[in-house]
Design a protein around this motif. Structure first.
Motif, PDB file in Angstrom:
ATOM      1  N   UNK A 226       0.829  -1.208   0.000  1.00  0.00           N
ATOM      2  CA  UNK A 226       0.000   0.000   0.000  1.00  0.00           C
ATOM      3  C   UNK A 226       0.864   1.260   0.000  1.00  0.00           C
ATOM      4  N   UNK A 227       1.978   1.218   0.706  1.00  0.00           N
ATOM      5  CA  UNK A 227       2.847   2.392   0.789  1.00  0.00           C
ATOM      6  C   UNK A 227       3.346   2.832  -0.584  1.00  0.00           C
ATOM      7  N   UNK A 228       3.458   1.886  -1.515  1.00  0.00           N
ATOM      8  CA  UNK A 228       3.954   2.220  -2.850  1.00  0.00           C
ATOM      9  C   UNK A 228       3.016   3.180  -3.582  1.00  0.00           C
ATOM     10  N   UNK A 229       1.734   3.163  -3.230  1.00  0.00           N
ATOM     11  CA  UNK A 229       0.789   4.084  -3.838  1.00  0.00           C
ATOM     12  C   UNK A 229       1.012   5.524  -3.419  1.00  0.00           C
ATOM     13  N   UNK A 230       1.819   5.713  -2.402  1.00  0.00           N
ATOM     14  CA  UNK A 230       2.143   7.042  -1.890  1.00  0.00           C
ATOM     15  C   UNK A 230       3.580   7.430  -2.253  1.00  0.00           C
TER      16      UNK A 230
ATOM     17  N   UNK B 223      -5.322  10.707   3.478  1.00  0.00           N
ATOM     18  CA  UNK B 223      -5.425  11.857   2.586  1.00  0.00           C
ATOM     19  C   UNK B 223      -4.301  12.845   2.808  1.00  0.00           C
ATOM     20  N   UNK B 224      -3.989  13.116   4.068  1.00  0.00           N
ATOM     21  CA  UNK B 224      -2.872  13.993   4.413  1.00  0.00           C
ATOM     22  C   UNK B 224      -1.575  13.386   3.896  1.00  0.00           C
ATOM     23  N   UNK B 225      -1.410  12.082   4.065  1.00  0.00           N
ATOM     24  CA  UNK B 225      -0.179  11.425   3.644  1.00  0.00           C
ATOM     25  C   UNK B 225      -0.030  11.412   2.125  1.00  0.00           C
ATOM     26  N   UNK B 226      -1.133  11.341   1.391  1.00  0.00           N
ATOM     27  CA  UNK B 226      -1.042  11.417  -0.064  1.00  0.00           C
ATOM     28  C   UNK B 226      -0.576  12.811  -0.489  1.00  0.00           C
ATOM     29  N   UNK B 227      -1.087  13.841   0.180  1.00  0.00           N
ATOM     30  CA  UNK B 227      -0.624  15.204  -0.108  1.00  0.00           C
ATOM     31  C   UNK B 227       0.856  15.348   0.228  1.00  0.00           C
ATOM     32  N   UNK B 228       1.282  14.770   1.346  1.00  0.00           N
ATOM     33  CA  UNK B 228       2.692  14.843   1.753  1.00  0.00           C
ATOM     34  C   UNK B 228       3.598  14.100   0.781  1.00  0.00           C
TER      35      UNK B 228
ATOM     36  N   UNK C  51       1.010   5.211   8.565  1.00  0.00           N
ATOM     37  CA  UNK C  51       1.844   4.133   8.021  1.00  0.00           C
ATOM     38  C   UNK C  51       1.897   4.123   6.510  1.00  0.00           C
ATOM     39  N   UNK C  52       1.479   5.219   5.874  1.00  0.00           N
ATOM     40  CA  UNK C  52       1.453   5.250   4.411  1.00  0.00           C
ATOM     41  C   UNK C  52       2.487   6.230   3.880  1.00  0.00           C
ATOM     42  N   UNK C  53       3.714   6.072   4.373  1.00  0.00           N
ATOM     43  CA  UNK C  53       4.881   6.827   3.908  1.00  0.00           C
ATOM     44  C   UNK C  53       4.812   8.310   4.252  1.00  0.00           C
ATOM     45  N   UNK C  54       3.989   8.676   5.257  1.00  0.00           N
ATOM     46  CA  UNK C  54       3.827  10.086   5.569  1.00  0.00           C
ATOM     47  C   UNK C  54       4.682  10.629   6.687  1.00  0.00           C
ATOM     48  N   UNK C  55       5.254   9.761   7.533  1.00  0.00           N
ATOM     49  CA  UNK C  55       5.962  10.291   8.701  1.00  0.00           C
ATOM     50  C   UNK C  55       7.283  10.966   8.317  1.00  0.00           C
ATOM     51  N   UNK C  56       7.978  10.423   7.327  1.00  0.00           N
ATOM     52  CA  UNK C  56       9.249  11.031   6.926  1.00  0.00           C
ATOM     53  C   UNK C  56       9.064  12.437   6.368  1.00  0.00           C
TER      54      UNK C  56
END
Length: 254
Positions: free
Chosen positions: A96-100, A122-127, A152-157
């Motif tokens: 799933x993270x690859x989609x972000x 949604x926030x993580x997709x924007x990030x 957990x969708x690649x947004x914390x970094x």
């Protein structure tokens, strides 16, 4: 693609619209898989990608029905996946993270045009995008911790990189909404505009990118991304080798 994702092509500009307005573009795993495929198969002549949402919001995040027994019809059952063991879940979330992450890794410049709610996923997709323009009604929030989870969708970094550890922690712990003015002030967004002007401002930004020579834009994205983890010496080396490559290409064309 996906019945809930609309893709429009205008020459070198690709617009990707989350299209589930009746649920404020709440996302399900099949949408993330489709986004990962789209980003991975992006035509080489696409130079700018705009991600946006239809209706009143960019995206309200994860469809919470996924967290209930039985989940969402036609989607992977997360409860069933959890019963399969921790490693199975690790692998599932990785897909799933690859989609972000694909939107930061692809050669094109990616722009999130964000309005209304952008919560959690949604926030993580924007990030995940290179640039963000927000409407004046925007509400950015991470609500995972209140559900007993973490982003957990690649947004914390990118979140920590943009606003620093302390503010990122506070935003996630409280789940509060970050409005347009704060988003610009703290670096989460490049620009805030009235909602009615969001599409026009996004197109203006895309046109500004497209006005530059493609090779220079491609090299610039690589160069600045490398700066996030490079030492000063490594980055200086990257600068001079990149510049030499571009100057040599110019000379060859004359």
């Amino acid at each position: 693609m996906h019945e809930r994702i609309v893709v429009d092509r205008d020459g070198p500009l690709l617009t990707v619209t989350l299209d589930r307005p009746e649920r404020h573009n709440a996302m399900v795993p099949s949408m993330w898989t489709a986004l990962a495929r789209l980003g991975a198969d992006l035509p080489t002549d696409v130079r700018v990608v705009v991600l946006r949402g239809s209706g009143a919001s960019f995206s309200s995040g994860l469809d919470r029905a996924l967290l209930t027994p039985g989940g969402v019809p036609g989607e992977r059952d997360l409860h069933l996946q959890a019963s399969g063991g921790e490693q199975q879940l690790v692998d599932e979330i990785g897909s799933y993270q690859k989609g972000f992450s694909v939107w930061r890794e692809c050669p094109a410049i990616t722009v999130a045009a964000v309005h209304g709610h952008a919560i959690g996923a949604g926030f993580q997709l924007a990030l995940a995008c290179d640039l963000r323009i927000v409407a004046d009604d925007v509400q950015l929030a991470m609500r995972e911790t209140s559900l007993g989870l973490v982003p957990d969708l690649a947004g914390t970094h990118p979140l920590v990189r943009l606003v620093g550890y302390s503010r990122a922690l506070e935003i996630c712990l409280t789940g509060r909404a970050v409005g347009a003015r704060e988003a610009v002030d703290c670096g989460l967004a490049s620009l805030s505009v009235p909602l009615a002007e969001l599409d026009e401002a996004t197109r203006d930004l895309a046109d500004a990118v497209l006005a530059n020579p493609p090779a220079a834009v491609l090299e610039l994205k690589r160069l600045l991304r490398a700066a996030e983890s490079s030492t000063p010496e490594q980055q200086q080396y990257a600068e001079r080798t990149t510049q030499a490559r571009l100057l040599a290409a110019m000379a060859d064309r004359r």
